[in-house]
Design a protein around this motif. Structure first.
Motif, PDB file in Angstrom:
ATOM      1  N   LEU A 194       0.808  -1.221   0.000  1.00 32.86           N
ATOM      2  CA  LEU A 194       0.000   0.000   0.000  1.00 32.86           C
ATOM      3  C   LEU A 194       0.842   1.272   0.000  1.00 32.86           C
ATOM      4  O   LEU A 194       0.326   2.354  -0.276  1.00 32.86           O
ATOM      5  N   VAL A 202      -1.103   2.449  -9.514  1.00 28.21           N
ATOM      6  CA  VAL A 202      -2.485   2.384  -9.032  1.00 28.21           C
ATOM      7  C   VAL A 202      -2.727   1.013  -8.409  1.00 28.21           C
ATOM      8  O   VAL A 202      -2.162   0.007  -8.856  1.00 28.21           O
ATOM      9  N   LEU A 203      -3.546   0.976  -7.361  1.00 31.44           N
ATOM     10  CA  LEU A 203      -3.940  -0.270  -6.708  1.00 31.44           C
ATOM     11  C   LEU A 203      -5.421  -0.516  -6.948  1.00 31.44           C
ATOM     12  O   LEU A 203      -6.238   0.412  -6.894  1.00 31.44           O
ATOM     13  N   ILE A 204      -5.757  -1.781  -7.180  1.00 27.35           N
ATOM     14  CA  ILE A 204      -7.160  -2.164  -7.341  1.00 27.35           C
ATOM     15  C   ILE A 204      -7.449  -3.310  -6.374  1.00 27.35           C
ATOM     16  O   ILE A 204      -6.971  -4.433  -6.574  1.00 27.35           O
ATOM     17  N   PRO A 205      -8.184  -3.060  -5.290  1.00 29.47           N
ATOM     18  CA  PRO A 205      -8.570  -4.148  -4.395  1.00 29.47           C
ATOM     19  C   PRO A 205      -9.821  -4.840  -4.921  1.00 29.47           C
ATOM     20  O   PRO A 205     -10.745  -4.179  -5.413  1.00 29.47           O
ATOM     21  N   ILE A 212     -11.467  -4.109   1.011  1.00 30.87           N
ATOM     22  CA  ILE A 212     -11.555  -2.846   0.284  1.00 30.87           C
ATOM     23  C   ILE A 212     -11.399  -1.669   1.237  1.00 30.87           C
ATOM     24  O   ILE A 212     -10.685  -0.693   0.948  1.00 30.87           O
ATOM     25  N   VAL A 215      -7.706  -1.211   2.237  1.00 38.46           N
ATOM     26  CA  VAL A 215      -6.884  -0.640   1.163  1.00 38.46           C
ATOM     27  C   VAL A 215      -7.182   0.849   0.988  1.00 38.46           C
ATOM     28  O   VAL A 215      -6.264   1.679   0.911  1.00 38.46           O
ATOM     29  N   VAL A 216      -8.466   1.192   0.928  1.00 38.88           N
ATOM     30  CA  VAL A 216      -8.853   2.589   0.701  1.00 38.88           C
ATOM     31  C   VAL A 216      -8.349   3.489   1.825  1.00 38.88           C
ATOM     32  O   VAL A 216      -7.863   4.600   1.590  1.00 38.88           O
ATOM     33  N   SER A 219      -3.911   3.100   2.011  1.00 36.36           N
ATOM     34  CA  SER A 219      -2.992   3.186   0.877  1.00 36.36           C
ATOM     35  C   SER A 219      -2.554   4.623   0.603  1.00 36.36           C
ATOM     36  O   SER A 219      -3.368   5.550   0.629  1.00 36.36           O
ATOM     37  N   VAL A 223      -5.950   4.562  -5.470  1.00 34.86           N
ATOM     38  CA  VAL A 223      -6.772   3.352  -5.464  1.00 34.86           C
ATOM     39  C   VAL A 223      -7.983   3.531  -6.370  1.00 34.86           C
ATOM     40  O   VAL A 223      -8.649   4.573  -6.337  1.00 34.86           O
ATOM     41  N   GLU A 225     -11.439   1.930  -6.466  1.00 34.33           N
ATOM     42  CA  GLU A 225     -12.200   1.132  -5.504  1.00 34.33           C
ATOM     43  C   GLU A 225     -13.228   0.256  -6.216  1.00 34.33           C
ATOM     44  O   GLU A 225     -14.162   0.751  -6.850  1.00 34.33           O
ATOM     45  N   SER A 399     -15.810  -1.312 -10.683  1.00 37.97           N
ATOM     46  CA  SER A 399     -15.625  -0.093  -9.914  1.00 37.97           C
ATOM     47  C   SER A 399     -16.970   0.523  -9.560  1.00 37.97           C
ATOM     48  O   SER A 399     -17.834   0.687 -10.420  1.00 37.97           O
TER      49      SER A 399
END
Length: 428
Positions: A194, A202-205, A212, A215-216, A219, A223, A225, A399
């Motif tokens: 994170l 970019v991160l995608i949980p 979620i 991470v949001v 991080s 992100v 979401e 998303s």
């Protein structure tokens, strides 16, 4: 911790270096890699099935629900489906390098918008091994490197699949790092991931509410979401009730452990006495527990005489209206009007997928216009919120946010733009 951080930084550097090569790769080369991946998944399917048996056994011993075990299961058919998904992605138009529009300014400068990759995409996901393939395929086609971190429930399956994909990339001449997989199941690996701003763009949980949220909230990497799916089906007073029954049963029972499954049923009070006994009997046949409002309970007690069906009818508590059950459970509420249905969805929905069953054109348009969700349906199952069903070949997630990407995320959503500017000596 130091060794873990070094390991994660190594993975990040490897992916970052690979992303430079991938961003310049031509479409034909990318498609050949995808087809090679698909072929190797089929060739080595028994290795994947054997690895999955270990995860399934461990999952059963841990007491995972049937719905979660279904998400975890990999068999020959699902491997063929994953391979077919890669082939479909290979057939899709490559967005990278496309100049979507161009204009000329009064001073003679020409400005264009050009599609480019995001760079390095980190995917953090739970017990769905197919995500390993979908994410790798979509990232590769869109010119991105990917770092995959799957959940502990599927670690053996994911390691096997990821190794096959990595080998396929190397066989095709791609650099080490095009597809990276985090083999460490310790949650601290996620915490490090994170914060890898220098390497991950970019991160995608992709998973449950807890993942979620973590991470949001934690991080420092941007992100996208992907959301939980408290999806509703509203049966309007003008609905074709047999259609409504078929859609609800499909949306709830086909795969109850996925985010586009229906979790809540809203029924207009004018057709509740006719529809509720019909749907309750059908839900009983599929073993679905019903958590119902007082009006629903009263109607069922007065119209149903099958005690076995009534045994699956429970009084709903306040939390049930917000719950993503991911199981054979559904909440049911009678509402006085379409406005009340829309208000209920506004208060309890997760902006994922919502559906109205109606024969009234104005109600269908009202629902489409007023519901705030990534996907809004008229007379169709919420189960269609899926990359392959939308013609994207696969998806990297769905998303539910509004910035950059919304709904099923395919190739287009894994790109950004850069402005290209042509001049002939202009100065400001």
């Amino acid at each position: 911790m130091d060794n873990l951080k070094e390991y994660m930084i190594f993975k990040g550097k490897s992916a970052k270096n690979a992303s430079k090569v991938l961003s310049l790769l031509d479409s034909n080369s990318k498609n050949k890699v995808l087809l090679n991946m698909a072929e190797n998944l089929i060739k080595k399917s028994q290795l994947i099935v054997d690895a999955n048996k270990i995860d399934m056994k461990n999952g059963e011993e841990k007491g995972l629900s049937k719905a979660l075990l279904d998400r975890l299961l990999i068999n020959e058919k699902r491997i063929k489906d994953m391979a077919e998904g890669l082939r479909q992605v290979a057939d899709l138009p490559d967005p990278i390098g496309t100049v979507t529009k161009m204009w000329k300014r009064p001073n003679g400068i020409r400005i264009g918008e050009k599609k480019v990759p995001l760079g390095v995409i980190g995917i953090i996901y739970e017990a769905r091994p197919n995500v390993t393939v979908d994410a790798a395929g979509l990232c590769l086609k869109s010119g991105n490197a990917v770092i995959l971190r799957g959940g502990s429930e599927a670690i053996n399956t994911n390691k096997c699949i990821a190794q096959i994909l990595k080998e396929s990339c190397l066989e095709s001449g791609l650099p080490e790092g095009a597809v990276e997989f985090i083999e460490i199941v310790d949650r601290e690996a996620v915490n490090v991931m994170l914060k890898l701003n220098d390497y991950i763009d970019v991160l995608i949980p992709r998973g449950g509410k807890g993942l979620i949220k973590t991470v949001v909230e934690n991080s420092t990497v941007p992100v996208i979401e992907t959301g939980t799916g408290n999806c509703h089906i509203f049966v309007d007073e003008t609905a074709d009730l047999n259609m409504a029954k078929d859609i609800l049963i499909n949306a709830k029972t086909q795969r109850p452990g996925v985010c586009n499954a229906a979790e809540s049923l809203l029924v207009h009070e004018n057709i509740a006495k006719e529809f509720l006994p019909l749907i309750a009997s059908e839900l009983f046949n599929f073993g679905v527990e019903m958590r119902v409002c007082e009006k629903t309970k009263a109607i069922l007690l007065n119209t149903l005489h099958n005690k076995e069906v009534l045994n699956l009818v429970k009084n709903a508590v306040l939390e049930d209206w917000d719950e993503e059950f991911l199981n054979l459970i559904i909440s049911i509420k009678v509402v006085p009007s379409i406005d009340d249905a829309i208000e209920h969805i506004y208060l309890h929905g997760t902006k994922h997928s919502e559906s109205i069953i109606t024969r009234d054109y104005f109600n269908s348009e009202k629902f489409l216009n007023e519901i705030d969700a990534a996907a809004v349906y008229v007379n169709a199952s919420t189960r269609f919120t899926d990359g392959s069903e939308y013609g994207f070949g696969a998806e990297i997630g769905i998303s539910t946010q509004k910035l950059h990407a919304r709904g099923p995320m395919g190739l287009e959503q894994l790109t950004t733009i850069k402005y290209i500017v042509y001049g002939d000596g202009q100065i400001r």
